[in-house]
Design a protein around this motif. Structure first.
Motif, PDB file in Angstrom:
ATOM      1  N   ILE A   1       0.834  -1.206   0.000  1.00 18.12           N
ATOM      2  CA  ILE A   1       0.000   0.000   0.000  1.00 18.12           C
ATOM      3  C   ILE A   1       0.865   1.251   0.000  1.00 18.12           C
ATOM      4  N   TRP A   2       1.923   1.241   0.808  1.00 17.19           N
ATOM      5  CA  TRP A   2       2.781   2.424   0.861  1.00 17.19           C
ATOM      6  C   TRP A   2       3.448   2.685  -0.477  1.00 17.19           C
ATOM      7  N   LYS A   3       3.822   1.648  -1.192  1.00 17.70           N
ATOM      8  CA  LYS A   3       4.410   1.826  -2.521  1.00 17.70           C
ATOM      9  C   LYS A   3       3.403   2.483  -3.460  1.00 17.70           C
ATOM     10  N   ARG A   4       2.148   2.067  -3.352  1.00 19.42           N
ATOM     11  CA  ARG A   4       1.103   2.664  -4.189  1.00 19.42           C
ATOM     12  C   ARG A   4       0.900   4.133  -3.829  1.00 19.42           C
ATOM     13  N   VAL A   5       1.028   4.447  -2.558  1.00 20.60           N
ATOM     14  CA  VAL A   5       0.893   5.840  -2.123  1.00 20.60           C
ATOM     15  C   VAL A   5       2.028   6.687  -2.700  1.00 20.60           C
ATOM     16  N   ILE A   6       3.245   6.187  -2.580  1.00 22.78           N
ATOM     17  CA  ILE A   6       4.402   6.924  -3.114  1.00 22.78           C
ATOM     18  C   ILE A   6       4.257   7.134  -4.619  1.00 22.78           C
ATOM     19  N   ASP A   7       3.890   6.064  -5.320  1.00 18.99           N
ATOM     20  CA  ASP A   7       3.699   6.164  -6.778  1.00 18.99           C
ATOM     21  C   ASP A   7       2.562   7.125  -7.114  1.00 18.99           C
ATOM     22  N   GLY A   8       1.478   7.022  -6.342  1.00 15.78           N
ATOM     23  CA  GLY A   8       0.314   7.869  -6.605  1.00 15.78           C
ATOM     24  C   GLY A   8       0.577   9.337  -6.370  1.00 15.78           C
ATOM     25  N   LEU A   9       1.497   9.631  -5.453  1.00 10.93           N
ATOM     26  CA  LEU A   9       1.859  11.014  -5.166  1.00 10.93           C
ATOM     27  C   LEU A   9       3.112  11.440  -5.922  1.00 10.93           C
TER      28      LEU A   9
END
Length: 218
Positions: free
Chosen positions: A63-71
């Motif tokens: 999930i954190w990887k998706r957050v970093i990518d999403g931001l």
């Protein structure tokens, strides 16, 4: 930004803790050298702690990887606040966690807390600022200051694993509640964070079967 204690400082604190409280002798004798649990500090560190709560280690990392990518790698209060709740949800966050992310970001942007200079505050002042933010409880505040800010005299008394390890150390039939655990930990100042690391390491080793309690409480 505060830095975590060195291995030499941790060793000295462990030795001091046994003098302050001989009931930690068994844990000190059984637990080998450990490293400080260091994490990214500032806004990003607190936001990540909220994101990762109550999910498995594997899920949290994904999930954190998706957050970093999403931001686009820009995990800042301004960027998070400019990102709609729906967009944060699409990154894997629950409505609640996305809302808390906004609350934390808004607190910084509005000047209610300054994550860039949090080290200027005492432990008590920093905790008060953190728990004033919706979604940030005392356990989160204490562990954030310990892991993300490198503070050496905070103690998350609401942590169940710490409470259980304290029960073993004291030979008590019951785990202390949060208030009692925090009062008990006052005897370990100014090394309460090191005591927490020691008790966590002891608890984990016992649960994994690596250490057997000498006198397990009834």
């Amino acid at each position: 930004m505060p830095v975590p204690p060195t291995p030499e400082q941790i060793a000295a604190a462990r030795a001091a803790l046994v003098i302050l409280d001989p009931r930690l002798t068994e844990a000190q004798a059984c637990v080998p050298v450990f490293e400080w649990r260091s994490r990214t500090g500032g806004f990003e560190g607190l936001f990540r702690m909220i994101v990762e709560q109550q999910v498995s280690v594997q899920s949290a990392a994904a999930i954190w990887k998706r957050v970093i990518d999403g931001l686009s790698g820009e995990v800042t209060p301004e960027r998070v606040l400019a990102t709609e709740i729906a967009a944060l949800r699409a990154m894997g966050l629950s409505v609640q966690k996305a809302t808390y992310g906004h609350e934390i970001a808004r607190a910084h942007v509005e000047g209610r807390i300054d994550f860039d200079h949090l080290e200027r505050l005492s432990d008590e002042e920093a905790v008060a600022k953190l728990v004033a933010i919706k979604g940030v409880g005392r356990w989160t505040a204490d562990t954030f200051l310990m892991f993300c800010e490198g503070r050496t005299d905070v103690f998350p008394g609401g942590d169940i694993a710490l409470q259980e390890a304290m029960r073993w150390a004291d030979g008590s039939p019951e785990r202390p509640k949060e208030k009692a655990a925090n009062l008990r930990a006052e005897a370990w100042s100014p090394h309460r964070s090191v005591a927490a690391h020691l008790l966590w390491a002891w608890y984990g080793a016992v649960k994994r079967g690596e250490i057997v309690l000498e006198n397990p409480p009834a």
